[in-house]
Design an enzyme around this catalytic site. Structure first.
Site, PDB file in Angstrom:
ATOM      1  N   TRP A 142      38.086  52.650  31.305  1.00  0.00           N
ATOM      2  CA  TRP A 142      36.918  51.926  30.772  1.00  0.00           C
ATOM      3  C   TRP A 142      37.136  50.425  30.740  1.00  0.00           C
ATOM      4  CZ3 TRP A 142      33.326  54.879  31.818  1.00  0.00           C
ATOM      5  CH2 TRP A 142      33.367  56.241  31.549  1.00  0.00           C
TER       6      TRP A 142
ATOM      7  N   ASP B 104      34.975  47.411  22.936  1.00  0.00           N
ATOM      8  CA  ASP B 104      34.282  48.658  23.273  1.00  0.00           C
ATOM      9  C   ASP B 104      34.822  49.737  22.334  1.00  0.00           C
ATOM     10  OD1 ASP B 104      33.414  51.058  24.312  1.00  0.00           O
ATOM     11  OD2 ASP B 104      34.164  50.718  26.345  1.00  0.00           O
TER      12      ASP B 104
ATOM     13  N   LYS C 274      29.803  59.828  21.772  1.00  0.00           N
ATOM     14  CA  LYS C 274      31.116  60.348  21.415  1.00  0.00           C
ATOM     15  C   LYS C 274      31.165  60.654  19.922  1.00  0.00           C
ATOM     16  CE  LYS C 274      32.438  59.244  25.671  1.00  0.00           C
ATOM     17  NZ  LYS C 274      32.426  57.989  26.413  1.00  0.00           N
TER      18      LYS C 274
HETATM   19  C1  LIG Z   1      32.402  57.185  27.510  1.00  0.00           C
HETATM   20  C2  LIG Z   1      32.856  55.793  27.427  1.00  0.00           C
HETATM   21  C3  LIG Z   1      32.200  54.754  28.122  1.00  0.00           C
HETATM   22  C4  LIG Z   1      31.037  55.004  29.046  1.00  0.00           C
HETATM   23  O1  LIG Z   1      29.901  55.306  28.336  1.00  0.00           O
HETATM   24  P1  LIG Z   1      28.485  55.488  29.040  1.00  0.00           P
HETATM   25  O2  LIG Z   1      27.573  55.530  27.875  1.00  0.00           O
HETATM   26  O3  LIG Z   1      28.556  56.770  29.807  1.00  0.00           O
HETATM   27  O4  LIG Z   1      28.254  54.334  29.926  1.00  0.00           O
HETATM   28  C5  LIG Z   1      32.664  53.469  27.939  1.00  0.00           C
HETATM   29  N1  LIG Z   1      33.716  53.199  27.150  1.00  0.00           N
HETATM   30  C6  LIG Z   1      34.382  54.171  26.479  1.00  0.00           C
HETATM   31  C7  LIG Z   1      35.545  53.814  25.611  1.00  0.00           C
HETATM   32  C8  LIG Z   1      33.970  55.489  26.608  1.00  0.00           C
HETATM   33  O5  LIG Z   1      34.628  56.467  25.942  1.00  0.00           O
END
Ligand SMILES: *Cc1c(COP(=O)(O)O)cnc(C)c1O
Length: 360
Positions: free
Chosen positions: A103, A172, A196
């Site tokens: 990511w 993030d 998540k």
């Molecule tokens: C799942 C995830 C993403 C991507 O998320 P999307 O909503 O599918 O774009 C980005 N960063 C982290 C840490 C993730 O776990």
């Protein structure tokens, strides 16, 4: 077959049962209006109340200071990989990124389209089995911001303490937001896809400090400007109404069980059970270095890929679903976000012992 099994999916991930039941009702008939939530105007008083309550609860649960805006956007966390540099970089401007997995790599790729990117730390050579500690890197001078990923969903690593960086930090937190207390005031911007730890796919929460809203270069399109969404209360266009509502229900659930400090205790306890089982012998081997271990995604390998495949298959037959690791790590991954019940972890640990006895 029971109507619910233990769902270790990395995302979209398990949600509290009572939240799902309420959401299902609200789709058909919201607050006895005779109209489902997803059929209502987003500017009507019912949905406006949902929006307000959800933001208020998030602000309270995360203790978000007043000089931060909370936005509910679309496009997933991946759109933020571009939106962050689009708004905060530009020709001649630089930012630093800590490379701790897929990511962050994806975010670096996008950021390079908008400015000069420095990567003072990467754990790629050891397949991202750790996050850095303070002495591992130094951020060059003159950066607009330092960017990192708090929990690396795929590799199962997590920052135990955040970088001690005096400038603007961007994080993030898609896979660990609301799992432990965070001092929001230390960050310029935090974002997280909901799917998540916070709700269904379809909404991304952005928490952004006011002073960062005015830096956006002129040529950035309207929909990609933080300030537009901030000024319009995330209603510049139709927001993802249902996803926001479910986030609101998840926040109420979290509030009801004691909020973030309570869930952190619960998460630490669940993860400890699993890591103890991994560390009990040589059969299971954790992917992450112990000091970098994630409380949300527990990654481990078995002695051979054949045993790993058998493990995942037999576990699934017992109602322990979604344990196959991401292809870039192989092995197994147990995702145990806020809503994942302790009982499921206990059942997995018991299965791990039995499987080792039979195959070790
Ligand atoms: C799942 C995830 C993403 C991507 O998320 P999307 O909503 O599918 O774009 C980005 N960063 C982290 C840490 C993730 O776990």
């Amino acid at each position: 077959m029971p109507d619910r099994i233990f769902n270790f999916s990395p995302g979209p991930a398990t949600l509290p049962r009572e939240v799902l039941a309420q959401a299902a009702k609200d789709i058909v008939n919201f607050k006895d209006r005779g109209i489902g939530l997803i059929e209502m105007s987003h500017r009507g008083k019912e949905f406006m109340a949902v929006m307000e309550e959800t933001e208020t609860l998030l602000r309270r649960l995360m203790a978000i200071p007043d000089n931060y805006k909370v936005l509910f956007l679309q496009g997933g966390a991946s759109t933020q990989f571009a939106m962050v540099p689009m708004n905060l970089l530009g020709p001649g401007k630089s930012a630093a990124y800590l490379n701790t997995g897929t990511w962050s790599k994806n975010a670096i790729k996008e950021a390079k389209l908008f400015g000069k990117i420095e990567v003072p730390f990467s754990s790629e050579t050891t397949n991202f089995n750790r996050v850095p500690t303070a002495g591992d890197y130094s951020v060059p001078a003159g950066m607009e911001y330092l960017y990192f990923v708090s929990n690396n969903t795929i590799f199962g690593t997590q920052f135990q303490t955040f970088p001690d960086y005096p400038g603007t930090m961007i994080c993030d937190m898609s896979s660990d937001i609301l799992s432990r207390p965070v001092d929001v005031g230390r960050f310029g911007l935090i974002f997280a896809g909901a799917q998540k730890n916070m709700g269904p796919a379809g909404v991304t929460v952005v928490i952004v400090r006011d002073d960062l809203l005015d830096r956006t270069p002129e040529q950035v399109p309207t929909m990609f400007r933080y300030k537009i969404h901030a000024d319009k209360g995330s209603m510049f266009n139709t927001p993802p109404c249902f996803a926001i509502h479910v986030v609101g229900l998840v926040l109420k659930w979290l509030d009801g069980i004691g909020g973030v400090p309570a869930i952190e205790k619960f998460n630490r306890d669940k993860a400890a059970l699993l890591y103890e089982a991994i560390d009990a012998g040589d059969f299971y081997r954790g992917h992450a270095e112990p000091a970098s271990r994630s409380l949300m995604n527990v990654t481990f390998n078995l002695p051979t890929p054949e045993l790993e495949a058998a493990f995942v298959k037999e576990a699934a037959a017992l109602g322990l679903d979604g344990l196959k690791g991401h292809r870039s790590v192989g092995g197994c991954r147990a995702s145990i976000y806020n809503a994942f019940p302790r009982e499921g972890v206990e059942k997995l640990v018991e299965f791990m012992r039995q499987f080792e006895k039979r195959n070790g």
